[in-house]
Design an enzyme around this catalytic site. Structure first.
Site, mmCIF file in Angstrom:
data_model
loop_
_atom_site.group_PDB
_atom_site.id
_atom_site.type_symbol
_atom_site.label_atom_id
_atom_site.label_comp_id
_atom_site.label_asym_id
_atom_site.label_seq_id
_atom_site.Cartn_x
_atom_site.Cartn_y
_atom_site.Cartn_z
ATOM 1 N N ARG A 42 33.725 -7.217 10.683
ATOM 2 C CA ARG A 42 33.284 -8.403 11.432
ATOM 3 C C ARG A 42 33.886 -9.645 10.779
ATOM 4 O O ARG A 42 33.625 -9.933 9.615
ATOM 5 C CB ARG A 42 31.752 -8.520 11.461
ATOM 6 C CG ARG A 42 31.283 -9.661 12.375
ATOM 7 C CD ARG A 42 29.789 -9.672 12.536
ATOM 8 N NE ARG A 42 29.114 -10.234 11.372
ATOM 9 C CZ ARG A 42 27.800 -10.249 11.199
ATOM 10 N NH1 ARG A 42 27.021 -9.662 12.096
ATOM 11 N NH2 ARG A 42 27.274 -10.790 10.127
ATOM 12 N N SER A 111 24.427 -3.991 20.580
ATOM 13 C CA SER A 111 23.248 -4.656 20.013
ATOM 14 C C SER A 111 22.190 -4.852 21.091
ATOM 15 O O SER A 111 22.489 -5.274 22.205
ATOM 16 C CB SER A 111 23.639 -6.028 19.444
ATOM 17 O OG SER A 111 24.486 -5.891 18.334
ATOM 18 N N LYS A 140 24.263 -14.371 10.175
ATOM 19 C CA LYS A 140 24.461 -14.508 11.627
ATOM 20 C C LYS A 140 23.545 -15.619 12.113
ATOM 21 O O LYS A 140 22.380 -15.397 12.414
ATOM 22 C CB LYS A 140 24.168 -13.187 12.345
ATOM 23 C CG LYS A 140 24.531 -13.204 13.830
ATOM 24 C CD LYS A 140 24.390 -11.813 14.417
ATOM 25 C CE LYS A 140 24.539 -11.807 15.932
ATOM 26 N NZ LYS A 140 25.831 -12.284 16.404
#
Length: 211
Positions: A42, A111, A140
């Site tokens: 990521r 998700s 996040k």
């Protein structure tokens, strides 16, 4: 499904900033040596070309380990690099389109934060759910409202798909997460940026065995 579930046990999501001291690829190498079972690349600020290059470096250190590499959000990079799959969120477009781009053999994770999204995922062409965020997390900033362990248990119970808990988790949460019915934990700062990523990963394995 059973094979995917085993790969979710200790799921490392990389962060280039946290991994800066020793580098993302070296962090991955050490973490896998310590017991990480799946890796997700990521990097929200990288280009597709940069993700492809980084993914190829990760693949070189993962070769022979049996640990899959997934790429967050970037389906093009996943295909171009030869990664094992991708992980997408609710705002990342059609799951059906993602599957068509990846093809039938790559892993696709999604998700889910609510009962509605889990319900919709049950008929989608995906391999596992990322359920959370369980707790708030600094890695996040745009995450949804945390659901807590009770919420995790509820959402996991709504699907037969393998599920990995996400959001603010560390090795002390292994017992509660496994009791919820989830198959594993996805973590960032609990391994990335730690002085010894291998030892950090081993804590998850040790705590799982003690359950």
């Amino acid at each position: 499904m059973a094979l995917i579930a085993t790969k979710l046990r200790v799921y490392l999501v990389t962060d280039p900033t946290l991994c800066a001291d020793i580098g993302v690829i070296e962090t991955v190498r050490r973490a896998v040596a310590g017991g990480v079972t799946m890796v997700q690349l990521r990097d929200k600020h990288a280009t597709t070309a940069q993700r492809v290059d980084l993914a190829r470096g990760m693949i070189s250190v993962l070769n022979g380990t049996g640990v899959p590499l997934l790429i967050n959000d970037d389906l093009e990079a996943a295909v171009a690099s030869g990664a094992d799959g991708a992980h997408i969120g609710q705002g990342d477009g059609s799951v059906q389109k993602a599957r068509s781009i990846l093809g039938p053999d790559r892993i696709l994770g999604l998700s889910c934060e609510t009962a509605e999204t889990v319900s919709n995922a049950n008929s989608a062409p995906i391999d596992y759910l990322g359920v959370g965020p369980v707790f708030a997390t600094d890695t996040k900033s745009d995450h949804k409202q945390p659901i807590g362990m009770a919420g995790l248990k509820t959402l996991v119970s709504l699907s037969d798909l393998p599920a990995v808990a996400i959001g603010g988790l560390n090795a002390t949460h292994v017992g509660d997460v496994m009791s919820s019915g989830a198959d594993g934990l996805a973590v960032v700062s609990a391994i990335c940026g730690q002085p010894d990523p291998s030892a950090a990963a081993r804590k998850f394995i040790q705590n799982r065995r003690s359950e």
